[in-house]
Scaffold this motif. Structure first.
Motif, PDB file in Angstrom:
ATOM      1  N   THR A 363       0.820  -1.216   0.000  1.00  0.00           N
ATOM      2  CA  THR A 363       0.000   0.000   0.000  1.00  0.00           C
ATOM      3  C   THR A 363       0.853   1.266   0.000  1.00  0.00           C
ATOM      4  N   LEU A 364       1.977   1.220   0.731  1.00  0.00           N
ATOM      5  CA  LEU A 364       2.722   2.454   1.023  1.00  0.00           C
ATOM      6  C   LEU A 364       4.100   2.550   0.379  1.00  0.00           C
ATOM      7  N   ALA A 365       4.649   1.459  -0.081  1.00  0.00           N
ATOM      8  CA  ALA A 365       6.082   1.439  -0.420  1.00  0.00           C
ATOM      9  C   ALA A 365       6.410   2.239  -1.681  1.00  0.00           C
ATOM     10  N   SER A 366       7.705   2.642  -1.769  1.00  0.00           N
ATOM     11  CA  SER A 366       8.228   3.255  -2.988  1.00  0.00           C
ATOM     12  C   SER A 366       8.342   2.176  -4.064  1.00  0.00           C
ATOM     13  N   THR A 367       8.617   2.595  -5.304  1.00  0.00           N
ATOM     14  CA  THR A 367       8.702   1.642  -6.415  1.00  0.00           C
ATOM     15  C   THR A 367       9.769   0.588  -6.169  1.00  0.00           C
ATOM     16  N   ASP A 368      10.949   1.016  -5.685  1.00  0.00           N
ATOM     17  CA  ASP A 368      12.025   0.054  -5.416  1.00  0.00           C
ATOM     18  C   ASP A 368      11.616  -0.947  -4.351  1.00  0.00           C
ATOM     19  N   LEU A 370       8.570  -1.722  -3.495  1.00  0.00           N
ATOM     20  CA  LEU A 370       7.500  -2.548  -4.044  1.00  0.00           C
ATOM     21  C   LEU A 370       8.069  -3.723  -4.838  1.00  0.00           C
ATOM     22  N   GLY A 371       9.082  -3.429  -5.645  1.00  0.00           N
ATOM     23  CA  GLY A 371       9.721  -4.488  -6.420  1.00  0.00           C
ATOM     24  C   GLY A 371      10.307  -5.559  -5.512  1.00  0.00           C
ATOM     25  N   GLN A 372      10.930  -5.139  -4.417  1.00  0.00           N
ATOM     26  CA  GLN A 372      11.522  -6.096  -3.475  1.00  0.00           C
ATOM     27  C   GLN A 372      10.432  -6.866  -2.744  1.00  0.00           C
ATOM     28  N   CYS A 373       9.314  -6.185  -2.458  1.00  0.00           N
ATOM     29  CA  CYS A 373       8.188  -6.835  -1.799  1.00  0.00           C
ATOM     30  C   CYS A 373       7.609  -7.929  -2.705  1.00  0.00           C
ATOM     31  N   LEU A 374       7.496  -7.639  -3.984  1.00  0.00           N
ATOM     32  CA  LEU A 374       6.996  -8.638  -4.941  1.00  0.00           C
ATOM     33  C   LEU A 374       7.955  -9.820  -5.042  1.00  0.00           C
ATOM     34  N   GLU A 375       9.252  -9.548  -4.988  1.00  0.00           N
ATOM     35  CA  GLU A 375      10.241 -10.629  -5.022  1.00  0.00           C
ATOM     36  C   GLU A 375      10.092 -11.525  -3.794  1.00  0.00           C
ATOM     37  N   GLU A 401      -3.809  -6.007  -7.034  1.00  0.00           N
ATOM     38  CA  GLU A 401      -4.517  -5.480  -8.207  1.00  0.00           C
ATOM     39  C   GLU A 401      -4.348  -3.976  -8.362  1.00  0.00           C
ATOM     40  N   ARG A 402      -4.057  -3.276  -7.240  1.00  0.00           N
ATOM     41  CA  ARG A 402      -3.820  -1.827  -7.320  1.00  0.00           C
ATOM     42  C   ARG A 402      -2.642  -1.490  -8.220  1.00  0.00           C
ATOM     43  N   HIS A 403      -1.729  -2.441  -8.368  1.00  0.00           N
ATOM     44  CA  HIS A 403      -0.489  -2.161  -9.103  1.00  0.00           C
ATOM     45  C   HIS A 403      -0.486  -2.755 -10.506  1.00  0.00           C
ATOM     46  N   GLN A 404      -1.645  -3.221 -10.990  1.00  0.00           N
ATOM     47  CA  GLN A 404      -1.695  -3.796 -12.335  1.00  0.00           C
ATOM     48  C   GLN A 404      -1.461  -2.754 -13.421  1.00  0.00           C
ATOM     49  N   GLY A 405      -1.722  -1.492 -13.087  1.00  0.00           N
ATOM     50  CA  GLY A 405      -1.524  -0.429 -14.072  1.00  0.00           C
ATOM     51  C   GLY A 405      -0.097   0.075 -14.161  1.00  0.00           C
ATOM     52  N   ARG A 412       4.951  -8.753 -13.187  1.00  0.00           N
ATOM     53  CA  ARG A 412       5.228  -9.494 -11.954  1.00  0.00           C
ATOM     54  C   ARG A 412       3.978  -9.615 -11.087  1.00  0.00           C
ATOM     55  N   VAL A 413       3.179  -8.544 -11.064  1.00  0.00           N
ATOM     56  CA  VAL A 413       1.927  -8.573 -10.305  1.00  0.00           C
ATOM     57  C   VAL A 413       1.000  -9.643 -10.865  1.00  0.00           C
ATOM     58  N   GLN A 414       0.898  -9.689 -12.203  1.00  0.00           N
ATOM     59  CA  GLN A 414       0.017 -10.673 -12.841  1.00  0.00           C
ATOM     60  C   GLN A 414       0.472 -12.095 -12.536  1.00  0.00           C
ATOM     61  N   ALA A 415       1.776 -12.325 -12.542  1.00  0.00           N
ATOM     62  CA  ALA A 415       2.302 -13.670 -12.246  1.00  0.00           C
ATOM     63  C   ALA A 415       1.975 -14.067 -10.811  1.00  0.00           C
ATOM     64  N   LEU A 416       2.112 -13.131  -9.885  1.00  0.00           N
ATOM     65  CA  LEU A 416       1.794 -13.433  -8.486  1.00  0.00           C
ATOM     66  C   LEU A 416       0.300 -13.696  -8.292  1.00  0.00           C
ATOM     67  N   LEU A 417      -0.543 -12.911  -8.966  1.00  0.00           N
ATOM     68  CA  LEU A 417      -1.976 -13.135  -8.878  1.00  0.00           C
ATOM     69  C   LEU A 417      -2.349 -14.515  -9.400  1.00  0.00           C
TER      70      LEU A 417
END
Length: 421
Positions: A363-368, A370-375, A401-405, A412-417
């Motif tokens: 919800t709150l993280a910076s782009t970098d 967020l990328g690490q969170c997805l990893e 889903e907030r980050h699909q755009g 990466r979001v789609q793969a995790l979903l």
């Protein structure tokens, strides 16, 4: 006025000390410094008095030269070139204060002028400093550390200065003084800790430092700091802790053959969190330094990943997530280091840390971050399918889903979903 000051110091010995005092106060002004070195014979007269046999005159002349050395104008530093051999000779001076003045004058001169540094090296500044490091006087050692730290920051240091420092045997004495700083004097320890840091950053001497036992010695020092530190009574310790953390972190990062194995002591993790707890409120930069070391300890070393879990240090680590963007990224990287070790580690993370902190970061993280969170989510889902079930149950689908755009993260979001659902 400047010319009159010069004439005053040229008069008979009875007036010289008073005239030198007046000159010293005047030389605190930048314009006076520049005018003085342009006067014909100005620096030469001062050097003549600096080499005087009259101790009080010599000391005042040394103070004048020290004021000149504070100038940020390279022309002023280069005007002082003729004094450098005398400064080196007087490092074995007749008083602690005089030796200290010579050291700080040298340190100030080498900061501003490459010409001064290039002259001092063949004149033997490194051997002269090596002879000083045996001094029992804290003030002399602190001044010596200052000179070395200025030299080791020079752009030519990796090729021209670090090799001379290594050949002189100085690093082993520096390491000894850093590690005994809590008992014998923190001022010198701080200076020499930065010296070691600059040597490590040169990428030319790490094998030599590792051979001296730098990693276990610095780790042991952190244990000592943690045993003595307490909230509200840690003033000044951050000055030592910062370069020690950097040194240790960078040595671990440079080592290619399991340098972490040289310091397999879970007490180091406890010490890090004790130091953090005592210092981070007043000195928030310690958080980043500590997390960088923790990242390098856990990167390739299952021992420290296991210790973080078994010592129940995850809650303390997760509390640092909102500290800053850099801290968030480093905490997530450390969690990835743990998750990379396989299913047992991911299951432990799921049980001990849960998914809530990651949902918050989405919800709150910076782009970098967020990328690490997805990893981290990818590793958890891969090694521990139960984590994906927990994630969906706690509203993770909507958070993703907030980050699909996002062009950077959408794939990466789609793969995790896909995995989660």
């Amino acid at each position: 006025q400047v010319l009159e000051l010069l004439r005053g110091v040229q008069r008979g010995s009875g007036d010289r000390r008073t005239s030198l005092c007046r000159l010293r106060w005047a030389l605190q002004d930048k314009e006076v410094q520049q005018k003085f070195v342009r006067l014909d014979g100005g620096v030469r007269v001062l050097i003549g008095l600096f080499t005087s046999s009259l101790a009080d005159v010599q000391m005042e002349a040394a103070r004048c030269l020290h004021e000149l050395s504070h100038s940020s104008d390279p022309a002023v530093a280069e005007a002082c070139l003729p004094v450098t051999p005398y400064l080196l000779t007087y490092l074995s001076g007749h008083s602690i204060e005089f030796t200290e003045l010579c050291l700080y004058t040298l340190g100030n001169l080498v900061v501003e002028s490459e010409a001064v540094r290039k002259q001092l090296l063949p004149q033997g500044i490194i051997p002269a400093l090596a002879s000083c490091i045996q001094s029992p006087h804290e003030a002399v050692l602190e001044g010596l550390g200052y000179v070395l730290s200025q030299l080791l920051q020079a752009k030519e240091a990796p090729t021209e200065i670090v090799p001379l420092v290594l050949d002189s045997g100085l690093p082993q004495h520096m390491l000894r003084l850093v590690c005994s700083g809590l008992k014998s004097g923190i001022g010198a320890a701080v200076e020499f800790a930065w010296c070691l840091h600059y040597i490590v950053c040169s990428h030319t001497a790490n094998v030599a430092l590792l051979a001296l036992g730098a990693v276990p010695a610095l780790a042991s020092l952190l244990l000592d700091v943690a045993s003595e530190i307490s909230p509200g009574a840690a003033e000044g310790l951050e000055l030592l802790v910062c370069p020690v953390l950097r040194c240790l972190s960078n040595l671990l990062a440079e080592e290619t053959e399991g340098c972490g194995a040289r310091v397999q002591d879970e007490r180091l993790l406890v010490a890090l969190f004790v130091i953090l707890q005592c210092l981070f409120q007043e000195h928030p930069f310690i958080v980043q330094e500590s997390l960088w070391l923790l990242n390098n300890l856990t990167a390739d070393e299952p021992f420290f990943c296991s210790a973080l879990l078994t010592l129940d240090l995850l809650p303390a680590l997760l509390q640092l997530l909102p500290h800053s963007q850099t801290a968030s990224l480093l905490v997530l990287t450390i969690l990835c280091n743990i998750a990379e070790k396989g299913p047992a580690y991911c299951e432990a993370l799921r049980r001990r840390a849960g998914l809530s902190p990651l949902l918050g970061m989405l919800t709150l993280a910076s782009t970098d971050a967020l990328g690490q969170c997805l990893e981290l989510l990818h590793l958890l889902f891969l090694h521990c399918p139960e984590a994906a079930v927990d994630f969906v149950r706690q509203g993770g689908r909507q958070a993703l889903e907030r980050h699909q755009g996002s062009a950077e993260l959408a794939e990466r979001v789609q793969a995790l979903l896909h995995v989660a659902l």
